[in-house]
Design an enzyme around this catalytic site. Sequence first.
Site, mmCIF file in Angstrom:
data_model
loop_
_atom_site.group_PDB
_atom_site.id
_atom_site.type_symbol
_atom_site.label_atom_id
_atom_site.label_comp_id
_atom_site.label_asym_id
_atom_site.label_seq_id
_atom_site.Cartn_x
_atom_site.Cartn_y
_atom_site.Cartn_z
ATOM 1 N NE ARG A 159 -3.682 -2.184 2.704
ATOM 2 C CZ ARG A 159 -3.473 -3.226 3.575
ATOM 3 N NH1 ARG A 159 -2.286 -3.384 4.067
ATOM 4 N NH2 ARG A 159 -4.466 -4.093 3.581
ATOM 5 C CE LYS A 194 -6.807 -0.457 4.319
ATOM 6 N NZ LYS A 194 -8.170 -0.627 3.869
ATOM 7 C CG HIS A 268 -4.845 0.635 -3.824
ATOM 8 N ND1 HIS A 268 -4.224 0.478 -2.668
ATOM 9 C CD2 HIS A 268 -5.736 -0.100 -3.741
ATOM 10 C CE1 HIS A 268 -4.574 -0.229 -1.830
ATOM 11 N NE2 HIS A 268 -5.784 -0.861 -2.466
ATOM 12 N NE ARG A 271 -3.195 -3.608 -1.227
ATOM 13 C CZ ARG A 271 -2.977 -4.486 -0.394
ATOM 14 N NH1 ARG A 271 -1.448 -4.680 -0.229
ATOM 15 N NH2 ARG A 271 -3.478 -5.206 0.540
ATOM 16 C CG HIS A 294 -6.742 -8.544 1.575
ATOM 17 N ND1 HIS A 294 -6.834 -9.102 0.165
ATOM 18 C CD2 HIS A 294 -6.491 -7.226 1.355
ATOM 19 C CE1 HIS A 294 -6.971 -8.147 -0.534
ATOM 20 N NE2 HIS A 294 -6.464 -6.743 0.262
ATOM 21 C CE1 TYR A 303 -6.839 -7.284 -6.967
ATOM 22 C CE2 TYR A 303 -6.938 -8.140 -4.689
ATOM 23 C CZ TYR A 303 -6.676 -7.025 -5.433
ATOM 24 O OH TYR A 303 -6.407 -5.830 -4.881
#
Length: 327
Positions: A159, A194, A268, A271, A294, A303
Amino acid sequence: MTSATDGSAPAVLDPEVARYLEYVRVEKRLAARTLTLYALDLDRLAQFAGQAGVPLLRLTSAHIRRFVAQMHSAGRSGRGIALILSGWRGFFTWAARQGLVPHNPVQDVRAPKAPKPLPKALPVDDAVRLADYEAPGDDPWIEARDAAIVELLYGCGLRVGELVGLDAQPSAEAQRQGRGWIDLDAGEAHVFGKGSKRRSVPVGTAALGAVRTWLEQRPQPFGGAGSARLDAALFVGRRGARLTAQSVWARLRQRGQVAGLTTPVHPHMLRHSFASHLLQSSGDLRAVQELLGHANITTTQVYTRLDFQHLAQVYDAAHPRAKRKPE
């Protein structure tokens, strides 16, 4: 109630609707345009009620859901339906306070969910061209930095916040403050994503080479690695301060343009390209989840839709039965 077909408010309103619109005009001081939209949406509701043979104030949740299904099948978007429902809900909330209806039939009715757009990923050739591109006559210092940025974003799936949070060297202070670093000997990037969750990502040969080249040039404009003008950040600007996410966005967009890419590039997107291209080659969804950081695999499953889209394009282009016969 008569319908308006030209986008203006209906000429004749149901008496209770007229009372409600006067109420919101006075009490909420709504703009004339907003009142017109309220009137049109309530006129639509009255038309639905008339078609169903039910008085406006006797509509139930089942009727409202049927009207929602009709609007959706006619092509109205989920967002548009949500706005209409909001207007209807306000009317019935007012009607319930007036004792005109026993309860609000719109209260628990929700609009259909809009399909989530697929993340945009670059074709493999474009991603490689962006990474390999060398701007003729560009400042070698800027070129080395930007090349390392592209390699880490595309080669590691970082990120942009994780990228600009990298330090040039690991330190206890960096770890306390949630900043990452790259272990060149181990070929790993340690980042804080995150929720301050730390993860380690393998760094490929091309990215390692780009980072080493950048580290050699990074301190030169500031008089050496020990200069007080140079931030601890891996990626710095011309004044030696940590590069911002906005700066990375701007540099990528410019690099994509001069490299001849037709799609505007942003961090992004690289990414997304990392995840999509890796999944196309390996098919290992769980590994891609871990690499992206994730928490839930359902986030990564988007994806697989990109992967299927790629496979469908290959099929359409290559399979004899996919080709349409000339008319």
